[in-house]
Design a protein around this motif. Structure first.
Motif, PDB file in Angstrom:
ATOM      1  N   ARG A  48      45.889  28.720  -7.974  1.00  0.00           N
ATOM      2  CA  ARG A  48      47.116  29.496  -7.828  1.00  0.00           C
ATOM      3  C   ARG A  48      47.872  29.071  -6.591  1.00  0.00           C
ATOM      4  O   ARG A  48      47.298  28.938  -5.507  1.00  0.00           O
ATOM      5  N   TYR A  59      54.196  38.403  -8.438  1.00  0.00           N
ATOM      6  CA  TYR A  59      53.075  37.633  -8.994  1.00  0.00           C
ATOM      7  C   TYR A  59      52.897  36.318  -8.226  1.00  0.00           C
ATOM      8  O   TYR A  59      51.774  35.953  -7.861  1.00  0.00           O
ATOM      9  N   LYS A  73      45.460  37.873 -14.301  1.00  0.00           N
ATOM     10  CA  LYS A  73      45.834  37.469 -15.659  1.00  0.00           C
ATOM     11  C   LYS A  73      47.128  36.662 -15.627  1.00  0.00           C
ATOM     12  O   LYS A  73      47.857  36.666 -14.634  1.00  0.00           O
ATOM     13  N   GLY A  74      47.413  35.968 -16.738  1.00  0.00           N
ATOM     14  CA  GLY A  74      48.676  35.276 -16.876  1.00  0.00           C
ATOM     15  C   GLY A  74      49.776  36.230 -17.307  1.00  0.00           C
ATOM     16  O   GLY A  74      49.539  37.421 -17.517  1.00  0.00           O
ATOM     17  N   LEU A 126      52.371  23.202 -13.497  1.00  0.00           N
ATOM     18  CA  LEU A 126      52.460  24.041 -14.688  1.00  0.00           C
ATOM     19  C   LEU A 126      53.055  23.217 -15.828  1.00  0.00           C
ATOM     20  O   LEU A 126      54.118  22.623 -15.672  1.00  0.00           O
ATOM     21  N   PRO A 184      46.951  24.366 -16.142  1.00  0.00           N
ATOM     22  CA  PRO A 184      47.708  25.611 -16.321  1.00  0.00           C
ATOM     23  C   PRO A 184      48.832  25.404 -17.325  1.00  0.00           C
ATOM     24  O   PRO A 184      49.584  24.437 -17.229  1.00  0.00           O
ATOM     25  N   ILE A 244      52.132  27.008 -19.786  1.00  0.00           N
ATOM     26  CA  ILE A 244      53.081  28.024 -20.217  1.00  0.00           C
ATOM     27  C   ILE A 244      53.395  27.694 -21.672  1.00  0.00           C
ATOM     28  O   ILE A 244      54.024  26.677 -21.968  1.00  0.00           O
ATOM     29  N   LEU A 269      44.155  29.874 -16.149  1.00  0.00           N
ATOM     30  CA  LEU A 269      45.380  30.661 -16.196  1.00  0.00           C
ATOM     31  C   LEU A 269      46.327  30.151 -17.281  1.00  0.00           C
ATOM     32  O   LEU A 269      46.589  28.956 -17.389  1.00  0.00           O
ATOM     33  N   THR A 270      46.837  31.080 -18.080  1.00  0.00           N
ATOM     34  CA  THR A 270      47.763  30.759 -19.164  1.00  0.00           C
ATOM     35  C   THR A 270      48.934  31.734 -19.121  1.00  0.00           C
ATOM     36  O   THR A 270      48.739  32.932 -18.901  1.00  0.00           O
ATOM     37  N   HIS A 271      50.150  31.215 -19.307  1.00  0.00           N
ATOM     38  CA  HIS A 271      51.338  32.050 -19.409  1.00  0.00           C
ATOM     39  C   HIS A 271      52.002  31.774 -20.749  1.00  0.00           C
ATOM     40  O   HIS A 271      51.645  30.824 -21.452  1.00  0.00           O
ATOM     41  N   PHE A 293      46.478  38.033 -20.690  1.00  0.00           N
ATOM     42  CA  PHE A 293      47.893  38.201 -20.373  1.00  0.00           C
ATOM     43  C   PHE A 293      48.278  39.603 -19.925  1.00  0.00           C
ATOM     44  O   PHE A 293      47.743  40.598 -20.419  1.00  0.00           O
TER      45      PHE A 293
END
Length: 241
Positions: free
Chosen positions: A42, A89, A102-103, A139, A163, A165, A199-201, A229
């Protein structure tokens, strides 16, 4: 005889205590190492909100121009609260309304601007990482349909560590035929990433209930989505003109 027994018990207790303390130190060292690994994944942005806001508008405008939309990125009543939450965040601020571990999954109608918001966030994040030579992963912003195609062409392992998105999450076909085999690439990827804590968005037009339905990913993956999420609704109608 009694004295010998007392000494034997004391020795056993002493040995057990030393063993316990050694094991406790071992597990605390391992746990500390895991926490450091998670922290390194992060990037905590060292920015005041006013600076973050100004940069976000500039990168958002750049994002729109890249898409051929020659207009300024606008912060308004529909997206300002979302961007404030992104700031909390990104700075690991406890004022964030969800779970910082969480994402983020932005959920809303077609064209409401959720993709531009998260793509702008990824641009800002990646620009800082690249231009200041930070030891942080970039990302990867990718549409779910393209992600699925890439997994089939390459391997699910290609996308398990970085990571992500995932844009327009849920719009891809849920199964793929590959030489007679039925594959579920996105479901497999989500399972692996959940187990690994990566981590996933994402952005989606669908609610968690819909994504958890049999027509989409099913209950088991839906349960994992809750672990992965923070579902954040973004209000408003389409911004497309």
């Amino acid at each position: 005889m009694e004295n010998e027994k007392d000494l034997s018990i004391q020795g056993a207790i002493s040995t057990n205590r030393k063993l316990f303390e050694a094991l406790r130190n071992d597990v605390q060292g391992v746990l500390s190492g895991e926490k450091e690994k998670i922290q390194r994944r992060r990037l905590c942005l060292p920015l005041e909100y006013s600076d973050f806001r100004e940069l976000f508008i500039s990168f958002g405008t750049y994002c729109l121009y890249q898409k051929g939309q020659k207009k300024e990125f606008v912060m308004d009543k529909n997206n300002e609260q979302i961007i404030e939450q992104l700031y909390c965040y990104a700075t690991n601020n406890s004022a964030f309304s969800g779970d910082l571990d969480k994402g983020i999954m932005l959920q809303g109608k077609y064209g409401c601007g959720k993709s531009v918001v998260l793509e702008t966030y990824s641009m800002l994040h990646n620009h800082i990482v690249m231009n200041y030579s930070l030891r942080q992963p970039l990302l990867t912003f990718i549409q779910s349909i393209e992600l699925q195609e890439q997994i089939v062409k390459q391997s699910v392992k290609t996308f398990t560590q970085r990571p992500l998105i995932i844009d327009e999450f849920g719009r891809e076909s849920k199964t793929v035929q590959d030489f007679g085999n039925i594959l579920r690439p996105i479901s497999e990827l989500l399972s692996i990433r959940t187990d690994m804590g990566i981590l996933t968005h994402g952005t989606t037009n669908f609610t968690l209930d819909t994504l958890s339905s049999a027509e989409f990913y099913g209950g088991m993956i839906g349960d994992r989505l809750k672990m992965m999420f923070n579902f954040i609704p973004i209000p408003g109608e389409s911004r497309r003109k």
